[in-house]
Write an enzyme that holds these catalytic residues in place. Sequence first.
Site, PDB file in Angstrom:
ATOM      1  N   HIS A  67      22.645  39.655  -4.421  1.00  0.00           N
ATOM      2  CA  HIS A  67      23.848  39.527  -3.588  1.00  0.00           C
ATOM      3  C   HIS A  67      24.542  40.885  -3.425  1.00  0.00           C
ATOM      4  O   HIS A  67      25.025  41.224  -2.345  1.00  0.00           O
ATOM      5  CB  HIS A  67      24.857  38.572  -4.246  1.00  0.00           C
ATOM      6  CG  HIS A  67      24.331  37.198  -4.513  1.00  0.00           C
ATOM      7  ND1 HIS A  67      24.164  36.701  -5.778  1.00  0.00           N
ATOM      8  CD2 HIS A  67      23.945  36.206  -3.676  1.00  0.00           C
ATOM      9  CE1 HIS A  67      23.710  35.461  -5.708  1.00  0.00           C
ATOM     10  NE2 HIS A  67      23.556  35.129  -4.457  1.00  0.00           N
ATOM     11  N   GLY A  98      28.245  32.331  -4.803  1.00  0.00           N
ATOM     12  CA  GLY A  98      28.762  32.875  -6.052  1.00  0.00           C
ATOM     13  C   GLY A  98      27.695  32.992  -7.115  1.00  0.00           C
ATOM     14  O   GLY A  98      26.508  33.019  -6.805  1.00  0.00           O
ATOM     15  N   ALA A  99      28.123  33.083  -8.395  1.00  0.00           N
ATOM     16  CA  ALA A  99      27.213  33.378  -9.509  1.00  0.00           C
ATOM     17  C   ALA A  99      26.386  34.609  -9.128  1.00  0.00           C
ATOM     18  O   ALA A  99      25.155  34.619  -9.169  1.00  0.00           O
ATOM     19  CB  ALA A  99      26.312  32.184  -9.826  1.00  0.00           C
ATOM     20  N   SER A 128      17.819  35.060  -8.979  1.00  0.00           N
ATOM     21  CA  SER A 128      18.455  33.832  -8.512  1.00  0.00           C
ATOM     22  C   SER A 128      19.491  33.420  -9.547  1.00  0.00           C
ATOM     23  O   SER A 128      19.307  33.656 -10.743  1.00  0.00           O
ATOM     24  CB  SER A 128      17.402  32.734  -8.375  1.00  0.00           C
ATOM     25  OG  SER A 128      18.028  31.477  -8.309  1.00  0.00           O
ATOM     26  N   GLN A 148      24.816  20.917   1.037  1.00  0.00           N
ATOM     27  CA  GLN A 148      23.415  21.360   1.019  1.00  0.00           C
ATOM     28  C   GLN A 148      22.697  20.978  -0.274  1.00  0.00           C
ATOM     29  O   GLN A 148      21.539  21.338  -0.459  1.00  0.00           O
ATOM     30  CB  GLN A 148      23.310  22.863   1.277  1.00  0.00           C
ATOM     31  CG  GLN A 148      23.787  23.742   0.142  1.00  0.00           C
ATOM     32  CD  GLN A 148      23.824  25.200   0.555  1.00  0.00           C
ATOM     33  OE1 GLN A 148      24.633  25.595   1.380  1.00  0.00           O
ATOM     34  NE2 GLN A 148      22.943  26.004  -0.003  1.00  0.00           N
ATOM     35  N   GLN A 188      15.332  29.521   4.964  1.00  0.00           N
ATOM     36  CA  GLN A 188      16.768  29.491   5.279  1.00  0.00           C
ATOM     37  C   GLN A 188      17.110  30.486   6.390  1.00  0.00           C
ATOM     38  O   GLN A 188      17.741  30.128   7.380  1.00  0.00           O
ATOM     39  CB  GLN A 188      17.566  29.815   4.021  1.00  0.00           C
ATOM     40  CG  GLN A 188      19.054  30.003   4.256  1.00  0.00           C
ATOM     41  CD  GLN A 188      19.819  30.021   2.947  1.00  0.00           C
ATOM     42  OE1 GLN A 188      20.000  28.993   2.324  1.00  0.00           O
ATOM     43  NE2 GLN A 188      20.259  31.184   2.525  1.00  0.00           N
TER      44      GLN A 188
HETATM   45  P1  AMP Z   1      22.950  32.092  -2.619  1.00  0.00           P
HETATM   46  O1  AMP Z   1      24.262  32.460  -3.173  1.00  0.00           O
HETATM   47  O2  AMP Z   1      21.881  31.955  -3.642  1.00  0.00           O
HETATM   48  O3  AMP Z   1      23.016  30.938  -1.653  1.00  0.00           O
HETATM   49  O4  AMP Z   1      22.469  33.324  -1.754  1.00  0.00           O
HETATM   50  C1  AMP Z   1      23.315  34.017  -0.870  1.00  0.00           C
HETATM   51  C2  AMP Z   1      22.497  35.030  -0.111  1.00  0.00           C
HETATM   52  O5  AMP Z   1      21.910  35.948  -1.032  1.00  0.00           O
HETATM   53  C3  AMP Z   1      21.342  34.403   0.695  1.00  0.00           C
HETATM   54  O6  AMP Z   1      21.218  35.072   1.926  1.00  0.00           O
HETATM   55  C4  AMP Z   1      20.159  34.670  -0.191  1.00  0.00           C
HETATM   56  O7  AMP Z   1      18.933  34.753   0.513  1.00  0.00           O
HETATM   57  C5  AMP Z   1      20.527  36.026  -0.782  1.00  0.00           C
HETATM   58  N1  AMP Z   1      19.791  36.256  -2.021  1.00  0.00           N
HETATM   59  C6  AMP Z   1      19.719  35.429  -3.100  1.00  0.00           C
HETATM   60  N2  AMP Z   1      18.894  35.937  -4.035  1.00  0.00           N
HETATM   61  C7  AMP Z   1      18.420  37.109  -3.533  1.00  0.00           C
HETATM   62  C8  AMP Z   1      17.517  38.104  -4.024  1.00  0.00           C
HETATM   63  N3  AMP Z   1      16.930  37.991  -5.197  1.00  0.00           N
HETATM   64  N4  AMP Z   1      17.267  39.173  -3.239  1.00  0.00           N
HETATM   65  C9  AMP Z   1      17.866  39.294  -2.021  1.00  0.00           C
HETATM   66  N5  AMP Z   1      18.712  38.393  -1.501  1.00  0.00           N
HETATM   67  C10 AMP Z   1      18.998  37.313  -2.249  1.00  0.00           C
END
Ligand code: AMP
Length: 283
Positions: free
Chosen positions: A38, A32-33, A188, A62, A156
Amino acid sequence: MIRVIQSAKELSDVVIFNRDKGYSIGFVPTMGALHEGHITLAKKSKRENDITIVSIFVNPTQFNDKKDLDKYTRDLDGDILKLLPTEIDIVFAPTAAEVYPDGEQAGQEIDLAGLDTYMEGKFRPGHFKGVAQVVKRLLDIVMPDKLYMGQKDFQQFTIIDHMIKTLGIKTTLVVCPTIREEHGLAMSSRNERLTKETRAKAGIIYKTLQTIKRNKSKKSIAELTENGLKKLNIPPFEPEYLTLVDGYKLTPVTDIETSDYVVACVAVWADGVRLIDNIIVKK
Ligand code: AMP
């Protein structure tokens, strides 16, 4: 309309119903967020599959740092609004009890072949055990043809790729390029916690990685990392690690020539926020 499902059983039933009709399933796991990184994954899945499911679940197992877990932004309604224009089909937003009906310890024993001991794993003990556990559980529920993850979290997706192969999970991992802010900072959810000034300056992280890539044939690995660390060690930035690793094994490389896949990975603290990034130096 996006359908929001909280129950694991209901989600699996919907997936089976659609699979029986011959529809392909794309899956984007998130915490989320949501930001443009995403959304890009969701759009790609939408283009490549009949049905796209985005999960939103802040996975407690995690987080090695409880404060980080508490501070993590939770805004399901806001996230759904951001997803509306993508026209994805389902948001899966389970509770922890749905994800871990047998308790949070169950499923933590997946063998990660030591890939979880380097870089992020070294500084965030237990983090990847939790990531592998939740992705395995989500894959069991969602059973997607394709799984979409971001290049930003390099270690990851490498670990998840390993898990998919060793456990024989029937899904194809699709890795999408890192989406960046105007000045180059990798998007992020944590960027929101930076001051405006720090956020504007944080492009230095990606610039440092680009410099390493540019100079890969001119300088030794020791020089590349030493120069990079120097560049990053300017307040408010404080590098935690900067390392060039073999893209498959995640072990440090000593000579770029002897490895055919080299990735520079970095973690930097700023304003009490931990930022990570990476660049493929050679493939
Ligand atoms: P998270 O919600 O941060 O755990 O990320 C969920 C998914 O989105 C994961 O596969 C991350 O690698 C991907 N993700 C997060 N930030 C980015 C970004 N800036 N560019 C591309 N993919 C992203």
